[in-house]
Design a protein around this motif. Structure first.
Motif, PDB file in Angstrom:
ATOM      1  N   SER A 246     -23.980 -10.501 -28.402  1.00  0.00           N
ATOM      2  CA  SER A 246     -24.296 -10.728 -29.820  1.00  0.00           C
ATOM      3  C   SER A 246     -23.376 -11.737 -30.489  1.00  0.00           C
ATOM      4  O   SER A 246     -23.848 -12.621 -31.220  1.00  0.00           O
ATOM      5  CB  SER A 246     -24.273  -9.405 -30.582  1.00  0.00           C
ATOM      6  N   TYR A 247     -22.068 -11.638 -30.279  1.00  0.00           N
ATOM      7  CA  TYR A 247     -21.211 -12.588 -30.992  1.00  0.00           C
ATOM      8  C   TYR A 247     -21.350 -13.998 -30.417  1.00  0.00           C
ATOM      9  O   TYR A 247     -21.183 -14.985 -31.133  1.00  0.00           O
ATOM     10  CB  TYR A 247     -19.753 -12.121 -31.069  1.00  0.00           C
TER      11      TYR A 247
ATOM     12  N   TYR B 132     -24.190 -15.347 -29.435  1.00  0.00           N
ATOM     13  CA  TYR B 132     -25.366 -15.935 -30.079  1.00  0.00           C
ATOM     14  C   TYR B 132     -25.069 -16.350 -31.515  1.00  0.00           C
ATOM     15  O   TYR B 132     -25.602 -17.359 -32.003  1.00  0.00           O
ATOM     16  CB  TYR B 132     -26.539 -14.952 -30.028  1.00  0.00           C
ATOM     17  N   GLU B 133     -24.213 -15.596 -32.204  1.00  0.00           N
ATOM     18  CA  GLU B 133     -23.870 -15.960 -33.574  1.00  0.00           C
ATOM     19  C   GLU B 133     -23.001 -17.223 -33.603  1.00  0.00           C
ATOM     20  O   GLU B 133     -23.167 -18.089 -34.464  1.00  0.00           O
ATOM     21  CB  GLU B 133     -23.152 -14.803 -34.277  1.00  0.00           C
TER      22      GLU B 133
ATOM     23  N   ARG C 201     -25.309 -20.090 -33.102  1.00  0.00           N
ATOM     24  CA  ARG C 201     -26.089 -20.359 -34.321  1.00  0.00           C
ATOM     25  C   ARG C 201     -25.271 -21.177 -35.316  1.00  0.00           C
ATOM     26  O   ARG C 201     -25.777 -22.141 -35.921  1.00  0.00           O
ATOM     27  CB  ARG C 201     -26.529 -19.048 -34.969  1.00  0.00           C
ATOM     28  N   ILE C 202     -24.015 -20.813 -35.487  1.00  0.00           N
ATOM     29  CA  ILE C 202     -23.137 -21.538 -36.421  1.00  0.00           C
ATOM     30  C   ILE C 202     -22.956 -22.983 -35.965  1.00  0.00           C
ATOM     31  O   ILE C 202     -23.026 -23.921 -36.782  1.00  0.00           O
ATOM     32  CB  ILE C 202     -21.772 -20.822 -36.536  1.00  0.00           C
TER      33      ILE C 202
ATOM     34  N   ASP D 116     -26.199 -24.871 -36.661  1.00  0.00           N
ATOM     35  CA  ASP D 116     -26.394 -25.111 -38.088  1.00  0.00           C
ATOM     36  C   ASP D 116     -25.518 -26.250 -38.604  1.00  0.00           C
ATOM     37  O   ASP D 116     -25.877 -26.933 -39.566  1.00  0.00           O
ATOM     38  CB  ASP D 116     -26.086 -23.840 -38.892  1.00  0.00           C
TER      39      ASP D 116
ATOM     40  N   CYS E  13     -12.822 -20.168 -31.029  1.00  0.00           N
ATOM     41  CA  CYS E  13     -13.293 -18.937 -31.663  1.00  0.00           C
ATOM     42  C   CYS E  13     -12.305 -17.812 -31.368  1.00  0.00           C
ATOM     43  O   CYS E  13     -11.802 -17.701 -30.252  1.00  0.00           O
ATOM     44  CB  CYS E  13     -14.672 -18.545 -31.132  1.00  0.00           C
TER      45      CYS E  13
ATOM     46  N   LYS F  52     -15.829 -20.988 -40.103  1.00  0.00           N
ATOM     47  CA  LYS F  52     -16.882 -20.073 -40.546  1.00  0.00           C
ATOM     48  C   LYS F  52     -16.629 -18.731 -39.880  1.00  0.00           C
ATOM     49  O   LYS F  52     -16.383 -18.668 -38.669  1.00  0.00           O
ATOM     50  CB  LYS F  52     -18.261 -20.616 -40.142  1.00  0.00           C
TER      51      LYS F  52
ATOM     52  N   PHE G 264     -17.746 -14.422 -39.400  1.00  0.00           N
ATOM     53  CA  PHE G 264     -18.875 -13.485 -39.458  1.00  0.00           C
ATOM     54  C   PHE G 264     -18.448 -12.127 -38.935  1.00  0.00           C
ATOM     55  O   PHE G 264     -17.479 -12.006 -38.179  1.00  0.00           O
ATOM     56  CB  PHE G 264     -20.079 -14.002 -38.659  1.00  0.00           C
TER      57      PHE G 264
ATOM     58  N   TYR H 261     -19.118  -8.677 -36.738  1.00  0.00           N
ATOM     59  CA  TYR H 261     -19.843  -8.260 -35.534  1.00  0.00           C
ATOM     60  C   TYR H 261     -19.369  -6.864 -35.150  1.00  0.00           C
ATOM     61  O   TYR H 261     -18.371  -6.360 -35.688  1.00  0.00           O
ATOM     62  CB  TYR H 261     -19.622  -9.249 -34.385  1.00  0.00           C
TER      63      TYR H 261
ATOM     64  N   LYS I 232     -14.284  -8.916 -37.077  1.00  0.00           N
ATOM     65  CA  LYS I 232     -14.653 -10.187 -37.692  1.00  0.00           C
ATOM     66  C   LYS I 232     -14.237 -11.316 -36.765  1.00  0.00           C
ATOM     67  O   LYS I 232     -13.111 -11.341 -36.266  1.00  0.00           O
ATOM     68  CB  LYS I 232     -13.988 -10.350 -39.055  1.00  0.00           C
TER      69      LYS I 232
END
Length: 273
Positions: free
Chosen positions: A48-49, A51-52, A55-56, A59, A167, A211, A213, A215, A264
């Protein structure tokens, strides 16, 4: 993230002093021993993280279908596999054989065939690069392996012709796992790696963007027990009272055999100049 004035803190020195100790207690053997429970976490969490993060990057026009990506410390594929679904090719650099083996297994299960894994350290790869055909280099959850921010920046930029991305998990001093570590008497750093990286890169005259997010880490209760005891074993042999504290913590935060822990993540990226 609260941005502190650069002149108020020697961020390069702070990073060195805080990461040197963490670096000393890590080794390839340690990560080979963590491969099973780390794989459990990533697969149970369904990448999941990763894929996020992807996405960032999409974008913000950092990642696209024609881009070749270099991932340093690819592990079991937490970000590698999500990257492979969106990029032209991903080259994973991973020194731990057991981690690399699980990445191969997960890639096959995911049906992606554009991942190449090199069994070496990030430094070894960067030192051998003459010119990079990768448009993005990425490092996730491994920045603390490197005690010099300048070394991280150089390694990332040697591996990419355009973009670099780091990250990491943001520090949460009030998290349930932080409270458990305090109960166990585990000496943990109060240094926020995300803050250190972001401001350290600015000191080095990069122009990072960031950025963050939320999770949730999801893993089996057996994997959670393995993770928590191995973290403690870096400092001492767990006692019976330690085991009880860990088991009570896992029971409070588990449902249907799955342990859940919110966190986070922050994505920091900059353009190579």
């Amino acid at each position: 993230m609260n941005e502190v004035k650069l002149q108020d803190v020697d961020w390069v020195k702070e990073w060195r002093e805080n990461m040197s100790q963490m670096n000393e207690i890590s080794s390839v053997d340690y990560w080979n021993g963590r491969a099973d429970d780390y794989d459990d976490f990533i697969c149970t969490s369904e990448f999941s993280y990763g894929y996020e993060i992807v996405r960032i990057l999409e974008d913000n026009k950092v990642l696209g279908p024609d881009l070749s990506v270099l991932e340093i410390a690819s592990g079991v594929g937490a970000v590698t596999i999500p990257l492979a679904r969106k990029a032209l090719k991903v080259t994973g650099i991973e020194p731990a054989q057991e981690m690399a083996a699980r990445l191969a297994k997960n890639s096959k299960a995911a049906g992606v065939d554009n991942i190449e894994v090199k069994l070496m350290t990030g430094q070894e790869y960067a030192e051998g690069v003459q010119s990079s055909d990768h448009g993005l280099s990425l490092l996730c959850h491994a920045s603390w392996q490197f005690p010099e921010i300048a070394e991280i920046a150089s390694m990332m930029e040697n591996g990419s012709s355009e973009w670099c991305c780091i990250c990491d998990t943001a520090l949460d001093r009030d998290s349930e796992s932080a409270k458990l570590q305090k109960e166990l008497g585990v000496v943990s750093s109060s240094f926020d790696r995300v803050e250190g990286l972001y401001n350290g890169l600015k000191v080095l005259e990069r122009k990072p963007k960031i950025k963050s997010f939320d999770y949730t880490m999801r893993r089996s209760v057996d994997s959670a027990y393995s993770m928590l005891t191995k973290v403690l074993s870096k400092q001492r042999v767990p006692t019976e009272s330690d085991v009880k504290l860990i088991n009570d913590h896992i029971e409070r935060h588990s449902e249907d055999g799955v342990y859940n822990e919110p966190g986070k993540m922050s994505v920091i990226w900059w353009r190579k100049e």
